[in-house]
Design a protein around this motif. Sequence first.
Motif, PDB file in Angstrom:
ATOM      1  N   LEU A 262       5.017 -71.143  39.612  1.00  0.00           N
ATOM      2  CA  LEU A 262       3.764 -71.460  40.295  1.00  0.00           C
ATOM      3  C   LEU A 262       3.237 -70.268  41.085  1.00  0.00           C
ATOM      4  CD1 LEU A 262       4.651 -75.046  41.512  1.00  0.00           C
ATOM      5  CD2 LEU A 262       2.609 -74.481  40.200  1.00  0.00           C
ATOM      6  N   GLU A 263       4.131 -69.488  41.633  1.00  0.00           N
ATOM      7  CA  GLU A 263       3.713 -68.333  42.426  1.00  0.00           C
ATOM      8  C   GLU A 263       3.348 -67.141  41.553  1.00  0.00           C
ATOM      9  OE1 GLU A 263       7.064 -67.936  45.058  1.00  0.00           O
ATOM     10  OE2 GLU A 263       6.057 -69.079  46.635  1.00  0.00           O
ATOM     11  N   GLN A 264       3.746 -67.199  40.275  1.00  0.00           N
ATOM     12  CA  GLN A 264       3.488 -66.076  39.372  1.00  0.00           C
ATOM     13  C   GLN A 264       2.238 -66.268  38.521  1.00  0.00           C
ATOM     14  OE1 GLN A 264       7.051 -65.643  37.031  1.00  0.00           O
ATOM     15  NE2 GLN A 264       8.346 -65.389  38.843  1.00  0.00           N
ATOM     16  N   GLU A 265       1.923 -67.526  38.170  1.00  0.00           N
ATOM     17  CA  GLU A 265       0.823 -67.772  37.240  1.00  0.00           C
ATOM     18  C   GLU A 265      -0.044 -68.931  37.713  1.00  0.00           C
ATOM     19  OE1 GLU A 265       1.259 -67.481  33.103  1.00  0.00           O
ATOM     20  OE2 GLU A 265       3.385 -66.936  33.188  1.00  0.00           O
ATOM     21  N   PRO A 266      -1.339 -68.891  37.385  1.00  0.00           N
ATOM     22  CA  PRO A 266      -2.215 -70.029  37.726  1.00  0.00           C
ATOM     23  C   PRO A 266      -1.873 -71.247  36.888  1.00  0.00           C
ATOM     24  CG  PRO A 266      -3.410 -68.404  36.409  1.00  0.00           C
ATOM     25  CD  PRO A 266      -2.094 -67.790  36.752  1.00  0.00           C
ATOM     26  N   VAL A 267      -1.750 -72.383  37.521  1.00  0.00           N
ATOM     27  CA  VAL A 267      -1.396 -73.639  36.847  1.00  0.00           C
ATOM     28  C   VAL A 267      -2.462 -74.673  37.186  1.00  0.00           C
ATOM     29  CG1 VAL A 267       0.282 -75.534  36.814  1.00  0.00           C
ATOM     30  CG2 VAL A 267       1.081 -73.165  36.819  1.00  0.00           C
ATOM     31  N   HIS A 268      -2.851 -75.473  36.184  1.00  0.00           N
ATOM     32  CA  HIS A 268      -3.900 -76.465  36.388  1.00  0.00           C
ATOM     33  C   HIS A 268      -3.354 -77.879  36.614  1.00  0.00           C
ATOM     34  CE1 HIS A 268      -5.808 -73.154  34.094  1.00  0.00           C
ATOM     35  NE2 HIS A 268      -6.785 -73.381  34.937  1.00  0.00           N
ATOM     36  N   LEU A 269      -2.094 -78.113  36.226  1.00  0.00           N
ATOM     37  CA  LEU A 269      -1.479 -79.427  36.408  1.00  0.00           C
ATOM     38  C   LEU A 269       0.031 -79.268  36.328  1.00  0.00           C
ATOM     39  CD1 LEU A 269      -2.541 -82.833  34.937  1.00  0.00           C
ATOM     40  CD2 LEU A 269      -0.212 -82.052  34.516  1.00  0.00           C
ATOM     41  N   ALA A 270       0.752 -80.065  37.128  1.00  0.00           N
ATOM     42  CA  ALA A 270       2.215 -80.016  37.103  1.00  0.00           C
ATOM     43  C   ALA A 270       2.787 -81.374  36.706  1.00  0.00           C
ATOM     44  CB  ALA A 270       2.762 -79.613  38.474  1.00  0.00           C
ATOM     45  N   VAL A 271       3.695 -81.353  35.728  1.00  0.00           N
ATOM     46  CA  VAL A 271       4.448 -82.539  35.329  1.00  0.00           C
ATOM     47  C   VAL A 271       5.857 -82.340  35.882  1.00  0.00           C
ATOM     48  CG1 VAL A 271       5.297 -83.939  33.421  1.00  0.00           C
ATOM     49  CG2 VAL A 271       3.070 -82.806  33.232  1.00  0.00           C
ATOM     50  N   ILE A 272       6.267 -83.184  36.811  1.00  0.00           N
ATOM     51  CA  ILE A 272       7.492 -82.942  37.571  1.00  0.00           C
ATOM     52  C   ILE A 272       8.454 -84.112  37.449  1.00  0.00           C
ATOM     53  CG2 ILE A 272       8.430 -82.560  39.882  1.00  0.00           C
ATOM     54  CD1 ILE A 272       5.763 -81.291  40.648  1.00  0.00           C
ATOM     55  N   ASP A 273       9.677 -83.831  37.029  1.00  0.00           N
ATOM     56  CA  ASP A 273      10.729 -84.843  37.008  1.00  0.00           C
ATOM     57  C   ASP A 273      11.303 -84.996  38.411  1.00  0.00           C
ATOM     58  OD1 ASP A 273      12.660 -86.621  35.834  1.00  0.00           O
ATOM     59  OD2 ASP A 273      14.129 -85.020  36.054  1.00  0.00           O
ATOM     60  N   VAL A 274      11.660 -86.197  38.777  1.00  0.00           N
ATOM     61  CA  VAL A 274      12.174 -86.442  40.123  1.00  0.00           C
ATOM     62  C   VAL A 274      13.577 -85.878  40.309  1.00  0.00           C
ATOM     63  CG1 VAL A 274      12.929 -88.229  41.734  1.00  0.00           C
ATOM     64  CG2 VAL A 274      10.747 -88.464  40.562  1.00  0.00           C
ATOM     65  N   MET A 275      14.492 -86.196  39.369  1.00  0.00           N
ATOM     66  CA  MET A 275      15.894 -85.834  39.552  1.00  0.00           C
ATOM     67  C   MET A 275      16.185 -84.483  38.894  1.00  0.00           C
ATOM     68  SD  MET A 275      16.660 -88.439  41.297  1.00  0.00           S
ATOM     69  CE  MET A 275      18.425 -88.232  41.472  1.00  0.00           C
ATOM     70  N   MET A 276      16.178 -83.424  39.703  1.00  0.00           N
ATOM     71  CA  MET A 276      16.476 -82.074  39.215  1.00  0.00           C
ATOM     72  C   MET A 276      17.431 -81.383  40.179  1.00  0.00           C
ATOM     73  SD  MET A 276      12.849 -80.538  37.805  1.00  0.00           S
ATOM     74  CE  MET A 276      12.001 -80.714  39.387  1.00  0.00           C
ATOM     75  N   PRO A 277      18.243 -80.456  39.669  1.00  0.00           N
ATOM     76  CA  PRO A 277      19.131 -79.696  40.552  1.00  0.00           C
ATOM     77  C   PRO A 277      18.367 -78.630  41.335  1.00  0.00           C
ATOM     78  CG  PRO A 277      19.325 -78.905  38.289  1.00  0.00           C
ATOM     79  CD  PRO A 277      18.431 -80.122  38.248  1.00  0.00           C
ATOM     80  N   GLU A 278      19.058 -78.004  42.252  1.00  0.00           N
ATOM     81  CA  GLU A 278      18.499 -76.940  43.088  1.00  0.00           C
ATOM     82  C   GLU A 278      17.425 -77.500  44.025  1.00  0.00           C
ATOM     83  OE1 GLU A 278      19.639 -73.868  43.273  1.00  0.00           O
ATOM     84  OE2 GLU A 278      21.081 -74.099  41.647  1.00  0.00           O
ATOM     85  N   VAL A 279      16.224 -77.640  43.514  1.00  0.00           N
ATOM     86  CA  VAL A 279      15.111 -78.250  44.264  1.00  0.00           C
ATOM     87  C   VAL A 279      14.660 -79.468  43.476  1.00  0.00           C
ATOM     88  CG1 VAL A 279      12.757 -77.934  45.104  1.00  0.00           C
ATOM     89  CG2 VAL A 279      14.389 -76.026  45.236  1.00  0.00           C
ATOM     90  N   ASP A 280      14.740 -80.661  44.068  1.00  0.00           N
ATOM     91  CA  ASP A 280      14.397 -81.860  43.302  1.00  0.00           C
ATOM     92  C   ASP A 280      12.876 -82.069  43.243  1.00  0.00           C
ATOM     93  OD1 ASP A 280      13.551 -83.090  45.686  1.00  0.00           O
ATOM     94  OD2 ASP A 280      15.418 -84.186  45.954  1.00  0.00           O
ATOM     95  N   GLY A 281      12.467 -83.115  42.515  1.00  0.00           N
ATOM     96  CA  GLY A 281      11.050 -83.358  42.312  1.00  0.00           C
ATOM     97  C   GLY A 281      10.292 -83.679  43.579  1.00  0.00           C
ATOM     98  N   TRP A 282      10.941 -84.369  44.530  1.00  0.00           N
ATOM     99  CA  TRP A 282      10.277 -84.683  45.787  1.00  0.00           C
ATOM    100  C   TRP A 282       9.910 -83.396  46.527  1.00  0.00           C
ATOM    101  CZ3 TRP A 282       9.360 -89.329  44.629  1.00  0.00           C
ATOM    102  CH2 TRP A 282      10.326 -90.248  44.244  1.00  0.00           C
ATOM    103  N   GLU A 283      10.895 -82.501  46.644  1.00  0.00           N
ATOM    104  CA  GLU A 283      10.659 -81.244  47.348  1.00  0.00           C
ATOM    105  C   GLU A 283       9.611 -80.392  46.644  1.00  0.00           C
ATOM    106  OE1 GLU A 283      14.531 -79.430  49.098  1.00  0.00           O
ATOM    107  OE2 GLU A 283      15.161 -80.580  47.332  1.00  0.00           O
TER     108      GLU A 283
END
Length: 225
Positions: A41-62
């Motif tokens: 997200l910090e490297q490229e322009p994004v128009h929409l994000a599809v985010i899974d809730v349960m992920m390692p490192e940083v989860d979907g809520w964060e």
Amino acid sequence: MPTILVADDEPHIRELVCVVLQREGHRVLEAQDGRQAADLLEQEPVHLAVIDVMMPEVDGWELCAFVREHWDIPILMLTALGETSHKVRGLRMGADDYLVKPFAPEELVARVEALLRRYRIQADGALDIAGVRLLQDTYEVQANGERMALPPKEFQLLFTLASSAGRTLSRDKLIEEVWGYDYEGDERTVDVHIKRLRDKFPEDAYPFRIRTVRGLGYRLEVTGT
């Protein structure tokens, strides 16, 4: 060409989402966890994000909170958890829509297209339906050389249906979009407002109609140009 970020730690789900979206002509960026997604997200322009809730490192809520803090883009949450509490939490953290696994590819595409369309409309502040113009700032409808101001909820309901023209929206979805997910009133409120809109915009005078889809909800259909 819209660029969509897909963040999911399940390779087969991520691949499915990417293939489906690329087939519709979207450019897709893949991330296997929330930290990688934040970097993209910090490297490229994004128009929409599809985010899974349960992920390692940083989860979907964060990740959802991070996106909402820095960018004004639509967020579609993916999860295998169907409990209402998770949906409410996602919406409160800034998600725009919620899709429970397993899902049909057609539904994913429909939701992504609706979100992109809604955000484009919000950016423009207006929407055109076959020559009828809806102005968000003033709650006005321009048609047949005249301007008609609507009560806020009626306008928002018409705007919501028009922004997803051709797609059936359930009463629950309309309540969530127009009255808010914490609304505790009767769902028949939607029916009352739909009747008022039909009275103000008869089919023989305007190029659209609001159709009742029995057992499902309502759909705005364009009938003229």
